[in-house]
Motif scaffolding. Sequence first.
Motif, PDB file in Angstrom:
ATOM      1  N   HIS A  63       0.825  -1.215   0.000  1.00 40.53           N
ATOM      2  CA  HIS A  63       0.000   0.000   0.000  1.00 40.53           C
ATOM      3  C   HIS A  63       0.860   1.266   0.000  1.00 40.53           C
ATOM      4  O   HIS A  63       0.458   2.300  -0.538  1.00 40.53           O
ATOM      5  CB  HIS A  63      -0.936   0.000   1.208  1.00 40.53           C
ATOM      6  N   ASN A  64       2.015   1.192   0.649  1.00 37.61           N
ATOM      7  CA  ASN A  64       2.913   2.356   0.716  1.00 37.61           C
ATOM      8  C   ASN A  64       4.353   1.827   0.694  1.00 37.61           C
ATOM      9  O   ASN A  64       4.966   1.631   1.734  1.00 37.61           O
ATOM     10  CB  ASN A  64       2.646   3.160   1.984  1.00 37.61           C
ATOM     11  N   GLU A  65       4.847   1.603  -0.496  1.00 36.76           N
ATOM     12  CA  GLU A  65       6.135   0.920  -0.653  1.00 36.76           C
ATOM     13  C   GLU A  65       7.291   1.684  -0.009  1.00 36.76           C
ATOM     14  O   GLU A  65       8.126   1.091   0.682  1.00 36.76           O
ATOM     15  CB  GLU A  65       6.428   0.705  -2.145  1.00 36.76           C
ATOM     16  N   LYS A  66       7.346   2.981  -0.196  1.00 33.37           N
ATOM     17  CA  LYS A  66       8.470   3.763   0.301  1.00 33.37           C
ATOM     18  C   LYS A  66       8.557   3.725   1.826  1.00 33.37           C
ATOM     19  O   LYS A  66       9.603   3.399   2.401  1.00 33.37           O
ATOM     20  CB  LYS A  66       8.350   5.208  -0.183  1.00 33.37           C
ATOM     21  N   VAL A  67       7.455   4.069   2.482  1.00 33.27           N
ATOM     22  CA  VAL A  67       7.442   4.089   3.953  1.00 33.27           C
ATOM     23  C   VAL A  67       7.623   2.683   4.509  1.00 33.27           C
ATOM     24  O   VAL A  67       8.353   2.467   5.486  1.00 33.27           O
ATOM     25  CB  VAL A  67       6.130   4.708   4.474  1.00 33.27           C
ATOM     26  N   GLY A  68       6.964   1.717   3.878  1.00 34.50           N
ATOM     27  CA  GLY A  68       7.058   0.343   4.346  1.00 34.50           C
ATOM     28  C   GLY A  68       8.477  -0.187   4.324  1.00 34.50           C
ATOM     29  O   GLY A  68       8.925  -0.847   5.263  1.00 34.50           O
ATOM     30  N   LYS A  69       9.216   0.121   3.251  1.00 36.03           N
ATOM     31  CA  LYS A  69      10.600  -0.347   3.150  1.00 36.03           C
ATOM     32  C   LYS A  69      11.496   0.326   4.174  1.00 36.03           C
ATOM     33  O   LYS A  69      12.413  -0.285   4.727  1.00 36.03           O
ATOM     34  CB  LYS A  69      11.122  -0.120   1.730  1.00 36.03           C
ATOM     35  N   ILE A  70      11.224   1.625   4.427  1.00 36.91           N
ATOM     36  CA  ILE A  70      12.008   2.339   5.443  1.00 36.91           C
ATOM     37  C   ILE A  70      11.794   1.708   6.818  1.00 36.91           C
ATOM     38  O   ILE A  70      12.748   1.457   7.573  1.00 36.91           O
ATOM     39  CB  ILE A  70      11.635   3.833   5.468  1.00 36.91           C
ATOM     40  N   LEU A  71      10.531   1.440   7.144  1.00 37.15           N
ATOM     41  CA  LEU A  71      10.212   0.831   8.438  1.00 37.15           C
ATOM     42  C   LEU A  71      10.855  -0.545   8.565  1.00 37.15           C
ATOM     43  O   LEU A  71      11.366  -0.906   9.630  1.00 37.15           O
ATOM     44  CB  LEU A  71       8.697   0.728   8.605  1.00 37.15           C
ATOM     45  N   ARG A  72      10.839  -1.311   7.470  1.00 38.54           N
ATOM     46  CA  ARG A  72      11.427  -2.643   7.535  1.00 38.54           C
ATOM     47  C   ARG A  72      12.945  -2.582   7.718  1.00 38.54           C
ATOM     48  O   ARG A  72      13.517  -3.386   8.457  1.00 38.54           O
ATOM     49  CB  ARG A  72      11.077  -3.434   6.276  1.00 38.54           C
ATOM     50  N   ARG A  73      13.589  -1.610   7.078  1.00 43.57           N
ATOM     51  CA  ARG A  73      15.028  -1.451   7.246  1.00 43.57           C
ATOM     52  C   ARG A  73      15.384  -1.029   8.666  1.00 43.57           C
ATOM     53  O   ARG A  73      16.377  -1.490   9.236  1.00 43.57           O
ATOM     54  CB  ARG A  73      15.555  -0.427   6.237  1.00 43.57           C
ATOM     55  N   VAL A  74      14.561  -0.129   9.221  1.00 44.65           N
ATOM     56  CA  VAL A  74      14.799   0.305  10.603  1.00 44.65           C
ATOM     57  C   VAL A  74      14.645  -0.881  11.562  1.00 44.65           C
ATOM     58  O   VAL A  74      15.474  -1.081  12.469  1.00 44.65           O
ATOM     59  CB  VAL A  74      13.818   1.433  10.998  1.00 44.65           C
ATOM     60  N   LEU A  75      13.606  -1.680  11.352  1.00 43.95           N
ATOM     61  CA  LEU A  75      13.388  -2.843  12.199  1.00 43.95           C
ATOM     62  C   LEU A  75      14.540  -3.834  12.062  1.00 43.95           C
ATOM     63  O   LEU A  75      15.030  -4.370  13.063  1.00 43.95           O
ATOM     64  CB  LEU A  75      12.064  -3.517  11.831  1.00 43.95           C
ATOM     65  N   THR A  76      14.992  -4.063  10.835  1.00 41.90           N
ATOM     66  CA  THR A  76      16.101  -4.988  10.605  1.00 41.90           C
ATOM     67  C   THR A  76      17.378  -4.493  11.278  1.00 41.90           C
ATOM     68  O   THR A  76      18.122  -5.280  11.872  1.00 41.90           O
ATOM     69  CB  THR A  76      16.344  -5.164   9.090  1.00 41.90           C
ATOM     70  N   ALA A  77      17.616  -3.185  11.225  1.00 46.17           N
ATOM     71  CA  ALA A  77      18.798  -2.605  11.872  1.00 46.17           C
ATOM     72  C   ALA A  77      18.730  -2.809  13.389  1.00 46.17           C
ATOM     73  O   ALA A  77      19.731  -3.162  14.027  1.00 46.17           O
ATOM     74  CB  ALA A  77      18.911  -1.120  11.538  1.00 46.17           C
ATOM     75  N   CYS A  78      17.546  -2.603  13.957  1.00 44.49           N
ATOM     76  CA  CYS A  78      17.363  -2.799  15.405  1.00 44.49           C
ATOM     77  C   CYS A  78      17.596  -4.260  15.795  1.00 44.49           C
ATOM     78  O   CYS A  78      18.215  -4.545  16.820  1.00 44.49           O
ATOM     79  CB  CYS A  78      15.966  -2.350  15.821  1.00 44.49           C
ATOM     80  N   VAL A  79      17.089  -5.162  14.958  1.00 42.67           N
ATOM     81  CA  VAL A  79      17.282  -6.588  15.231  1.00 42.67           C
ATOM     82  C   VAL A  79      18.768  -6.944  15.187  1.00 42.67           C
ATOM     83  O   VAL A  79      19.274  -7.673  16.043  1.00 42.67           O
ATOM     84  CB  VAL A  79      16.496  -7.445  14.214  1.00 42.67           C
ATOM     85  N   CYS A  80      19.486  -6.414  14.203  1.00 37.68           N
ATOM     86  CA  CYS A  80      20.922  -6.696  14.074  1.00 37.68           C
ATOM     87  C   CYS A  80      21.700  -6.164  15.274  1.00 37.68           C
ATOM     88  O   CYS A  80      22.590  -6.832  15.805  1.00 37.68           O
ATOM     89  CB  CYS A  80      21.471  -6.092  12.785  1.00 37.68           C
ATOM     90  N   ILE A  81      21.347  -4.943  15.712  1.00 37.47           N
ATOM     91  CA  ILE A  81      22.003  -4.368  16.888  1.00 37.47           C
ATOM     92  C   ILE A  81      21.709  -5.227  18.120  1.00 37.47           C
ATOM     93  O   ILE A  81      22.599  -5.523  18.928  1.00 37.47           O
ATOM     94  CB  ILE A  81      21.538  -2.914  17.117  1.00 37.47           C
ATOM     95  N   GLY A  82      20.442  -5.641  18.262  1.00 32.38           N
ATOM     96  CA  GLY A  82      20.055  -6.470  19.398  1.00 32.38           C
ATOM     97  C   GLY A  82      20.798  -7.795  19.409  1.00 32.38           C
ATOM     98  O   GLY A  82      21.275  -8.246  20.464  1.00 32.38           O
ATOM     99  N   LEU A  83      20.912  -8.425  18.251  1.00 33.17           N
ATOM    100  CA  LEU A  83      21.624  -9.703  18.168  1.00 33.17           C
ATOM    101  C   LEU A  83      23.105  -9.536  18.501  1.00 33.17           C
ATOM    102  O   LEU A  83      23.710 -10.398  19.142  1.00 33.17           O
ATOM    103  CB  LEU A  83      21.460 -10.299  16.772  1.00 33.17           C
ATOM    104  N   THR A  84      23.682  -8.412  18.092  1.00 37.03           N
ATOM    105  CA  THR A  84      25.086  -8.147  18.412  1.00 37.03           C
ATOM    106  C   THR A  84      25.284  -7.985  19.911  1.00 37.03           C
ATOM    107  O   THR A  84      26.220  -8.545  20.501  1.00 37.03           O
ATOM    108  CB  THR A  84      25.565  -6.866  17.689  1.00 37.03           C
ATOM    109  N   VAL A  85      24.387  -7.227  20.533  1.00 35.94           N
ATOM    110  CA  VAL A  85      24.462  -7.015  21.985  1.00 35.94           C
ATOM    111  C   VAL A  85      24.304  -8.347  22.723  1.00 35.94           C
ATOM    112  O   VAL A  85      25.060  -8.649  23.666  1.00 35.94           O
ATOM    113  CB  VAL A  85      23.375  -6.012  22.441  1.00 35.94           C
ATOM    114  N   VAL A  86      23.329  -9.149  22.302  1.00 38.37           N
ATOM    115  CA  VAL A  86      23.101 -10.448  22.933  1.00 38.37           C
ATOM    116  C   VAL A  86      24.315 -11.354  22.771  1.00 38.37           C
ATOM    117  O   VAL A  86      24.742 -12.032  23.719  1.00 38.37           O
ATOM    118  CB  VAL A  86      21.847 -11.127  22.330  1.00 38.37           C
ATOM    119  N   THR A  87      24.911 -11.357  21.586  1.00 40.66           N
ATOM    120  CA  THR A  87      26.065 -12.208  21.322  1.00 40.66           C
ATOM    121  C   THR A  87      27.262 -11.819  22.186  1.00 40.66           C
ATOM    122  O   THR A  87      27.895 -12.677  22.815  1.00 40.66           O
ATOM    123  CB  THR A  87      26.459 -12.138  19.832  1.00 40.66           C
TER     124      THR A  87
END
Length: 265
Positions: A63-87
Amino acid sequence: MNTKAKIADFCKRFHVWLYPLLCLMAAVFFRNFAPGFGFTALVFSALAVLLCVYNLLGIYIKHNEKVGKILRRVLTACVCIGLTVVTVTGILVVKASFGQPEKECGYVIVLGAKVNGHAPSVTLAERINAAYAYLQKNPDTVCIVSGGKGDGENISEAQCMYESLVEKGIDPQRIWMEDKAVSTWENLHFSLRMIQEKTGSRPEKVAIVSSEYHLFRAGLFADECGVESVGIPAKTAWVSLRINYFLREIAGVWHYLILGGQYHD
């Protein structure tokens, strides 16, 4: 759309939601049918929510490709940071879990755990056995057993450890009971205060007996108390439980770092 295409479309849509569903089912299983695996259930619940959010973002992108992709990238970045901290935290916890059982200290503090009525829980029994082995190797070491009386406990954790160690043959004169503490912070603070009251001085270094997964955080508490600590690991018998507790301990470390030791078990 013909029947074959409809079935293919249904399978594709179902497949996207299959993984969060499996995670949710795993969470329910560990929560209700696997005693002691509560944190594992929490991890699977969080994973199910994360996968659902990704799926919803996938729908939103249509429905909103631009905003949706930005949100998904932000979420992916947060997940990567979280996994690094956990590791990184996990590596520190695992490294500390080996302890230094060969080092002799003048005092060893044994951290309490659940007492079932009058009998030690599996975790407490493991800590008692580790303390016994250390005291056998170091006959001049004084032992402080620390732990108050909680719900479902007919005697204090300190009393239970004292009786068990004496039964194993440790001289009662070598064992001091600190039976007021209800958290790790209190275990160490009250035990060190007891040593100071009995001897007139505070030790610069103490040995700490606890479950292997708990030694890193126990060391942080000791640093807060201003003493050097030597970890004496009590090995968790069940590997599956060990994994659960190590995961929980990673969260415990960050709880301590954010809120401080005084407010954490």
